[in-house]
Write an enzyme that holds these catalytic residues in place. Structure first.
Site, PDB file in Angstrom:
ATOM      1  N   CYS A  47      18.475  41.684  11.530  1.00  0.00           N
ATOM      2  CA  CYS A  47      18.311  40.956  10.277  1.00  0.00           C
ATOM      3  C   CYS A  47      17.500  39.677  10.494  1.00  0.00           C
ATOM      4  O   CYS A  47      16.376  39.727  10.977  1.00  0.00           O
ATOM      5  CB  CYS A  47      19.680  40.667   9.667  1.00  0.00           C
ATOM      6  SG  CYS A  47      19.660  40.134   7.950  1.00  0.00           S
ATOM      7  N   HIS A  78      14.453  41.388   9.439  1.00  0.00           N
ATOM      8  CA  HIS A  78      14.532  41.544   7.989  1.00  0.00           C
ATOM      9  C   HIS A  78      13.166  41.260   7.361  1.00  0.00           C
ATOM     10  O   HIS A  78      12.450  40.366   7.800  1.00  0.00           O
ATOM     11  CB  HIS A  78      15.573  40.591   7.414  1.00  0.00           C
ATOM     12  CG  HIS A  78      15.851  40.853   5.972  1.00  0.00           C
ATOM     13  ND1 HIS A  78      15.092  40.311   4.962  1.00  0.00           N
ATOM     14  CD2 HIS A  78      16.776  41.627   5.382  1.00  0.00           C
ATOM     15  CE1 HIS A  78      15.554  40.731   3.799  1.00  0.00           C
ATOM     16  NE2 HIS A  78      16.577  41.535   4.022  1.00  0.00           N
TER      17      HIS A  78
END
Length: 477
Positions: free
Chosen positions: A190, A211
């Site tokens: 992420c 991400h």
């Protein structure tokens, strides 16, 4: 204080969809090599939005007695390595305020199922932290106790501001720098690759993904948009939606391909064409004229992946979710040793009315759910009032035992180990809806389950928007 505090603004998120079928082929590379490794399309990644609590109408009725027959025990067991003479693989998973709960819990759960000795360490002064979508988790220890230990793997969950909290922890930075210098495995998912590892200088000459909202922070030449990226000892991934793939990649690197496959099967991870996403019967509208209120009862032994994933996704969709403990304490010990702090005790939660009640699975948790007198009364009231209720994993067997499936001739699905106990089983679907009942097989299928609820409550547009934010491949029709 060893871990400095930090506060940085939330980034606006863009939505991406690019996933490929499950592939467990070996991908351990030399330190200077780089290769994109692709896994199944179970994916869902985004920075969480804030959720709001709303007042709820009160109940005055008191609970009634209930019977407690035994629920069949699902064969969900921890996988262990066959070589018992070797010490277990040691893994560190640090968490802080704003850590993405789905990522943290799935990583810990999957690695423990594979046989790893996983330590969850808080970078905060206290062990309990509130994660990015509001779930409260309790670490096993403080990060300061880990400074002199040697880990086979250190895996960083993402989330904001969680990734910044990890970045500003000096103890963790030293642990990670030593991990990289000694060429032991480390990974991040992420926001963590860009927000945490890059400032520490641990992405140099490593192809890296993260991400979508943070891709512009990675070195342009080394940034890749794959779901999973293995580059020497470093493994990176895009977000909560790719956490199963990320975790199974780490399992394969630690234990080998066969263990990764076995754990993936236990988790019900599948490729996109293995199962129909959902089937619906006796279609009715679920929309309400207020912020939907959802109750998720939990007990010792409840399946942590299911509790956290369902709550996280529904809260992203602006649903008011209450996690209520059936135990004497709000803190429960969920499956695979995960410690979750509920929002309320079930007695207090029972004073309100909910648009949906969802029963999570987990062998021991489902048995305790079945024995709860308060909850049995709530579910029967939910059914008689024509409100929505659902169950996943082994908990559809709870509904069967309490007569809510057989009497009404409801179609349902459940975990493979208990599905034969149901009256009318729908084969091949991850999620089954029959009127105002919704069931799912559990574990990895609860992403589809939660998004289906979002779609039923708010429509296709909201569900697809949440799915895109999760980097989850949602059906286009």
């Amino acid at each position: 204080m060893l871990c400095k505090q930090a506060s940085i603004p939330m980034e606006s998120l863009s939505s991406f969809l690019s996933l490929t079928p499950l592939n467990f082929s070996s991908h351990k590379l030399s330190p200077m090599a780089a290769s994109a490794t692709t896994f199944s399309s179970l994916s869902f990644a985004s920075m969480p939005s804030q959720h709001q609590r709303t007042s709820t109408p009160k109940r005055t009725s008191k609970p009634t007695k209930t019977l407690s027959p035994t629920i069949p025990t699902p064969t969900i067991t921890t996988t262990t390595t066959t070589t018992t003479s070797l010490p277990p693989k040691k893994v560190l998973v640090p968490i802080g305020f704003g850590t993405e709960e789905m990522e943290a819990v799935i990583i810990v759960d999957v690695l423990r199922r594979a046989g790893a000795d996983v330590t969850v360490a808080s970078v905060e002064p206290q062990l309990q932290i509130e994660a990015s979508s509001g779930t409260k988790l309790v670490a096993d220890t403080s990060i300061s106790t880990c400074s002199d230990q040697v880990f086979d793997l250190v895996a960083l969950p993402g989330g904001m501001p969680g990734s910044a909290r990890l970045r500003d922890c000096e103890v963790l930075q030293k642990i990670m720098s030593k991990q990289a210098e000694e060429k032991r495995l480390y990974g991040a998912i992420c926001a963590a690759p860009a927000v945490t590892l890059k400032p520490w200088g641990l992405l140099k000459k490593k192809q890296t993904t993260c991400h979508p909202a943070f891709m512009d922070k990675l070195p342009t030449f080394w940034a890749v948009k794959s779901s999973i990226q293995v580059s020497g000892e470093l493994t990176t991934s895009r977000g909560p939606g790719t956490t199963f793939e990320f975790s199974l990649s780490l399992v394969e690197q630690l234990f080998g391909e066969s263990i990764a496959k076995e754990v993936g099967q236990v988790l019900l991870v599948s490729s996109t064409d293995d199962n129909l996403t959902k089937e619906e019967f006796n279609k009715v509208e679920w929309s309400v004229d207020h912020t939907p209120r959802v109750l998720i009862p939990v007990a010792n032994g409840s399946e942590a992946i299911e509790v956290v994933t369902i709550a996280d996704i529904l809260r992203r969709a602006k649903v008011d979710v209450i996690i209520a403990s059936l135990e004497k304490s709000v803190q429960i010990l969920a499956s695979q040793g995960t410690k979750i702090v509920a929002d309320k005790l079930i007695g207090d939660a029972a004073e309100s009315i909910y648009d949906i009640i969802i029963l999570p699975g987990g062998t021991a948790g489902a048995e305790r759910i079945h024995k709860s007198k308060i909850l049995k009364k709530l579910i029967k009231e939910q059914d008689s009032a024509g409100r929505i209720y659902g169950a996943v994993c082994s908990s559809p067997a709870v509904l069967q035992r309490q007569g809510l499936l057989k009497i009404q001739d409801k179609r349902a699905t459940a975990h493979p180990s208990v599905v034969d106990t149901l009256t009318k089983v729908v084969d091949g679907a991850k999620v089954v809806i029959d009127g105002k009942l919704i069931t799912s097989r559990g574990l990895a299928t609860v992403v589809d389950f939660a998004l289906t609820i979002v779609g039923k409550l708010f429509g296709y547009g909201r569900a697809r928007s949440v799915a895109e934010g999760l980097v989850f491949e949602y059906p286009r029709s």
